[in-house]
Design an enzyme around this catalytic site. Sequence first.
Site, PDB file in Angstrom:
ATOM      1  N   LYS A 191       0.831  -1.240   0.063  1.00 47.90           N
ATOM      2  CA  LYS A 191       0.066  -0.083   0.026  1.00 47.90           C
ATOM      3  C   LYS A 191       0.873   1.380   0.025  1.00 47.90           C
ATOM      4  O   LYS A 191       1.883   1.389   0.520  1.00 47.90           O
ATOM      5  CB  LYS A 191      -0.900   0.074   1.156  1.00 47.90           C
ATOM      6  CG  LYS A 191      -1.963  -0.861   1.474  1.00 47.90           C
ATOM      7  CD  LYS A 191      -2.948  -0.885   2.672  1.00 47.90           C
ATOM      8  CE  LYS A 191      -3.985  -1.817   2.700  1.00 47.90           C
ATOM      9  NZ  LYS A 191      -4.940  -1.653   1.538  1.00 47.90           N
TER      10      LYS A 191
ATOM     11  N   ARG B 169     -10.207 -11.436   1.799  1.00 46.91           N
ATOM     12  CA  ARG B 169     -11.050 -12.286   1.099  1.00 46.91           C
ATOM     13  C   ARG B 169     -10.491 -13.669   1.241  1.00 46.91           C
ATOM     14  O   ARG B 169     -11.165 -14.667   1.416  1.00 46.91           O
ATOM     15  CB  ARG B 169     -11.373 -11.937  -0.182  1.00 46.91           C
ATOM     16  CG  ARG B 169     -10.494 -11.718  -1.338  1.00 46.91           C
ATOM     17  CD  ARG B 169     -10.995 -10.943  -2.400  1.00 46.91           C
ATOM     18  NE  ARG B 169     -10.863  -9.619  -2.156  1.00 46.91           N
ATOM     19  CZ  ARG B 169     -11.203  -8.640  -2.987  1.00 46.91           C
ATOM     20  NH1 ARG B 169     -11.448  -8.800  -4.211  1.00 46.91           N
ATOM     21  NH2 ARG B 169     -11.240  -7.478  -2.929  1.00 46.91           N
TER      22      ARG B 169
HETATM   23  N1  BES Z   1      -8.110  -3.670   4.325  1.00 47.12           N
HETATM   24  C1  BES Z   1      -8.438  -3.294   3.160  1.00 47.12           C
HETATM   25  C2  BES Z   1      -9.563  -2.848   2.813  1.00 47.12           C
HETATM   26  C3  BES Z   1      -9.969  -1.440   3.452  1.00 47.12           C
HETATM   27  C4  BES Z   1      -9.751  -0.057   2.920  1.00 47.12           C
HETATM   28  C5  BES Z   1     -10.182  -1.401   4.750  1.00 47.12           C
HETATM   29  C6  BES Z   1      -9.791   1.245   3.435  1.00 47.12           C
HETATM   30  C7  BES Z   1     -10.483  -0.184   5.368  1.00 47.12           C
HETATM   31  C8  BES Z   1     -10.256   1.078   4.763  1.00 47.12           C
HETATM   32  C9  BES Z   1      -8.281  -4.733   2.046  1.00 47.12           C
HETATM   33  O1  BES Z   1      -7.404  -5.619   2.579  1.00 47.12           O
HETATM   34  C10 BES Z   1      -7.669  -4.076   0.708  1.00 47.12           C
HETATM   35  O2  BES Z   1      -6.658  -3.621   0.614  1.00 47.12           O
HETATM   36  N2  BES Z   1      -8.385  -4.251  -0.299  1.00 47.12           N
HETATM   37  C11 BES Z   1      -8.334  -3.664  -1.461  1.00 47.12           C
HETATM   38  C12 BES Z   1      -8.487  -4.607  -2.669  1.00 47.12           C
HETATM   39  C13 BES Z   1      -8.085  -4.269  -3.904  1.00 47.12           C
HETATM   40  C14 BES Z   1      -6.915  -4.616  -3.845  1.00 47.12           C
HETATM   41  C15 BES Z   1      -8.984  -5.503  -4.904  1.00 47.12           C
HETATM   42  C16 BES Z   1      -8.927  -2.276  -1.593  1.00 47.12           C
HETATM   43  O3  BES Z   1      -9.891  -2.260  -1.109  1.00 47.12           O
HETATM   44  O4  BES Z   1      -8.057  -1.459  -2.507  1.00 47.12           O
HETATM   45 MN    MN Z   2      -5.636  -5.231   1.902  1.00 45.04          MN
END
Ligand code: BES
Ligand code: MN
Length: 498
Positions: free
Chosen positions: A279, A353
């Site tokens: 990230k 997921r």
């Molecule tokens: N934990 C994150 C989602 C999240 C984002 C929670 C903002 C709380 C606030 C999750 O693991 C994630 O990173 N999801 C990605 C999925 C994508 C790579 C398909 C996302 O939402 O960007």
């Molecule tokens: Mn994630």
Amino acid sequence: MNISTTIGNIAEQEADAIVLNLFEGVTTPGGATGAIDQALNGQIRTLIAGGDFTGKFKQISILYPSSGIAASRIILVGLGKQADFSLDRVRIVSAVATKEAEQRGVKHLATIAHGGGIGGLNIESAAQATVEGAILGTYQFAIYKTGETPTNKLETLTLVEFDATKQTDIETGAQAGQHIAEGVCLARNVGNTPGNDLPPAMLAEQINDMAKTVGLSCEIFDEHRIQAEGMGALSAVGQGSSRPPRFVILEHKGQNPNAAPIILVGKGITFDTGGISLKAGDGMWDMKFDMCGAAAVIGAMQTVAKLNLPTRVIGIVTSAENMPDGNAYRPGDILKPLGGKTVEIRSTDAEGRLALIDALAYIKRYNPAAAIDLATLTGACVTALGNDASGLMGNNADLIQAIHQAGNRTSEIAWHLPILEGHRNQIKGDYADLKNSGGRPGGALTAGAFLEAYVDNYPWAHLDIAGTAYTNSAKPDTPIGATGVGVRLLIDYLRNLS
Ligand code: BES
Ligand code: MN
Ligand code: ZN
């Protein structure tokens, strides 16, 4: 906070303060507020007549009557317009009044159950919401602030009711309110604990301690067992961290230990760096809240046990730390989760997921009456719904409706979102059965479709709490940080099963 109820006259309560209320626009108070006003020769009417107190929602006035009541102060709180009144407002005004009392150094507080009299609400629900508000409104997560350990804590809250016929209802409501609010506070504590102090093994230990205390059975799978069980997805997510994953199973037997259980599943990523699909640094810190789904399940299970609900309920926490290192899983990797469908990794940041599907496949053996998973799953859900509603998806209209209604009753809004053929197509794999990311369009829904693929024919619902699990803007009953969202909704759902 010690909670009790008593039948009697609030004027005679030997407390540091008593809480009374008033609807907006009322000039001659009735009920308990009216009785106290009479005992004080119209002091409250004077306050209203002078324009100092209008009864506006959340307004506070403090009185120090020299005689007429046993307590030293009165905290008067505004209920707002009678037409806008609700249980949600009861919880909020109770939070506002209780916090005010605590800030003034009150140790022993007596209150009426807001809305139980003139408000016209069911007395049991009013008592429950009053206690919830008091506990949730004074919640603090201060253990890391040196020298700021709260010393001024309110010690006892007594709900006072004049009408003896309401005794059982008010006691039941206050009890439930305490157990529920304590479940929410536990979820907040877990959620607020930073990644360094809550690796998966420690999270599992905390769950085990809680389970012992309240009498739930608890089984913990370590990383070896997770692998031996064939949980190839959870295993992969955890393999880039020096702190290995855990899979935890809690069980409340209920009245019939052989009944088809309700199963709650929580995403417990103790920190989400994104892994090799790292990230961006900005705001990454709030991924310390990525185990709030697990936190909700933990808080709810504690409450299920304390309320000794008749239903058999199983709580599952899947926990890993998503880190990039030389052993981490990579984009392009193909995993073999439980349930048989292979997954190719498009983003190691779509790890939640993956952590969940092994659980969704694992629970088939229980023949669930229903399963509900909670997860801070997608940024897309935050984009779609903001911070005032969780995303709700699923494969069963009745279950979705029951959860939606529980959300409305508790003001933990759960908004139904669709899973359509197109979403299912988006996550079809090129080199494996599925891929773990469907790209940007409908990101919350393709995540739902991905989970759905591992649900083997039992009623299932998914709550994406990415936007609701933590907050940067405090509300009277919710300070900044983890909100504990899900606990009140789940308990309401479980208590209303027909
Ligand atoms: N934990 C994150 C989602 C999240 C984002 C929670 C903002 C709380 C606030 C999750 O693991 C994630 O990173 N999801 C990605 C999925 C994508 C790579 C398909 C996302 O939402 O960007
Ligand atoms: Mn994630
Ligand atoms: Zn995550």
